[in-house]
Enzyme design. Sequence first.
Site, PDB file in Angstrom:
ATOM      1  N   GLY A   7       0.835  -1.186   0.000  1.00 33.12           N
ATOM      2  CA  GLY A   7       0.000   0.000   0.000  1.00 33.12           C
ATOM      3  C   GLY A   7       0.876   1.245   0.000  1.00 33.12           C
ATOM      4  N   GLY A   9       1.132   4.282  -0.949  1.00 40.10           N
ATOM      5  CA  GLY A   9       0.597   5.587  -1.316  1.00 40.10           C
ATOM      6  C   GLY A   9       1.511   6.659  -0.747  1.00 40.10           C
ATOM      7  N   LEU A  11       1.834   7.939   2.394  1.00 42.35           N
ATOM      8  CA  LEU A  11       2.492   7.560   3.636  1.00 42.35           C
ATOM      9  C   LEU A  11       3.463   6.401   3.419  1.00 42.35           C
ATOM     10  CD1 LEU A  11       2.951   7.599   6.660  1.00 42.35           C
ATOM     11  CD2 LEU A  11       0.791   6.357   6.958  1.00 42.35           C
ATOM     12  N   LYS A  77      -5.540   1.109   2.676  1.00 45.86           N
ATOM     13  CA  LYS A  77      -6.726   1.612   3.343  1.00 45.86           C
ATOM     14  C   LYS A  77      -7.412   0.470   4.092  1.00 45.86           C
ATOM     15  CE  LYS A  77      -6.526   5.910   2.013  1.00 45.86           C
ATOM     16  NZ  LYS A  77      -6.252   6.980   3.003  1.00 45.86           N
ATOM     17  N   ASN A 103      -4.315   3.309   9.999  1.00 43.85           N
ATOM     18  CA  ASN A 103      -5.160   4.092  10.891  1.00 43.85           C
ATOM     19  C   ASN A 103      -6.316   3.254  11.415  1.00 43.85           C
ATOM     20  OD1 ASN A 103      -3.738   6.522  10.710  1.00 43.85           O
ATOM     21  ND2 ASN A 103      -4.866   7.177   8.900  1.00 43.85           N
ATOM     22  N   LYS A 186      -3.231   6.818  19.129  1.00 46.72           N
ATOM     23  CA  LYS A 186      -3.182   7.288  17.744  1.00 46.72           C
ATOM     24  C   LYS A 186      -4.590   7.507  17.202  1.00 46.72           C
ATOM     25  CE  LYS A 186      -1.678   8.472  13.706  1.00 46.72           C
ATOM     26  NZ  LYS A 186      -2.044   7.693  12.593  1.00 46.72           N
ATOM     27  N   ASN A 190      -6.470  10.779  15.144  1.00 47.19           N
ATOM     28  CA  ASN A 190      -7.290  10.720  13.934  1.00 47.19           C
ATOM     29  C   ASN A 190      -8.708  11.231  14.184  1.00 47.19           C
ATOM     30  OD1 ASN A 190      -5.579   7.686  13.276  1.00 47.19           O
ATOM     31  ND2 ASN A 190      -5.310   9.573  12.129  1.00 47.19           N
ATOM     32  N   GLU A 270     -11.890   5.890   5.593  1.00 43.83           N
ATOM     33  CA  GLU A 270     -11.707   4.895   6.650  1.00 43.83           C
ATOM     34  C   GLU A 270     -12.532   5.242   7.892  1.00 43.83           C
ATOM     35  OE1 GLU A 270      -7.260   3.252   6.220  1.00 43.83           O
ATOM     36  OE2 GLU A 270      -7.344   5.391   6.621  1.00 43.83           O
TER      37      GLU A 270
END
Length: 316
Positions: A7, A9, A11, A77, A103, A186, A190, A270
């Site tokens: 993944g 992307g 990040l 995601k 996340n 964390k 978010n 998400e």
Amino acid sequence: MKIAILGAGALGCAVGATLTEAGQEVWLLNRSATHVEAMRRDGLRVDDANGSRRVMVRATTDAAEAGAMDLVVVLVKSFHTDAAIRGALELLGPETLVLSLQNGLGHEDVLAEIVGHERVLAGKTYVGGVMRNPGHIESGVAGKTTYIGELDGRLTPRVMAIAETFNTAGLATTVSDNIVGTMWDKLLVNVATGALTSVTGLTYGQLYDEPLLKTTALAAVAEAMAVARAAGVKLATTHPEQAWTLAGEGLSPAFKTSMLQSLEKGSVTEIDFINGAVVRWGQRHGVPTPVNTTLVACIKGIERAMTDRQHKETTA
């Protein structure tokens, strides 16, 4: 260490580029052929506080090309976790570890069901990234901490070795003996900014200039903290203001949350794994979550409008 970023992307590329520059063998996996081809052709362009540079990276859409890894870092995601890991089983050798830095809450259970509980590590990262164009990211690594740990809290040699590799590369990494609490800490960050910026379309700088939005953010975080306490989770965060401050710390005012980036790209968010997780856990433990429930409803409404618009455009 041979590492795959599943993944890659914005990040994932920020993390992958940092590890690559430190001499690790890193493979960036992404479904977008355009993004991968740009990186294979020209390298990955990375913009950060030090300027702009090109990092020659290994990138592919095909897990079989990369082969078995020492470590797979999962950054897809949330809603793609199951399909992504099932489509990348060629990355798994006998000793391969799988680390989720996604996340929200719940990915470790999904991964464990597919690759085996004994392989799975959990983590959270405060590193930021924005996709500017295919093969081009803005990276926010400096001053941002990553936390990793065993699901049972043990401080094992394998997790310590990963932390050492990350730290040597410049990814400030701490091993946690309370990774569930760390994941909740964390999650609070978010919860503070993701949905609010997505509803309003604001960047971090704009968000932090609006006192009314700060009040709403603090209320959402306070609800989540109440849910965590009811669930017996040990938090490092003691006041909602901490999550609010940490969310934007060290980031450019022009940075956008990943949730807002998703909507701007025409993708669903998400939300179910972030504010939605707070709502579900709240229901489970008898804690009211009206602010988070409202934020989830607003994002779902935006997603519905976006999906309907896309359908009309494709059938017109």
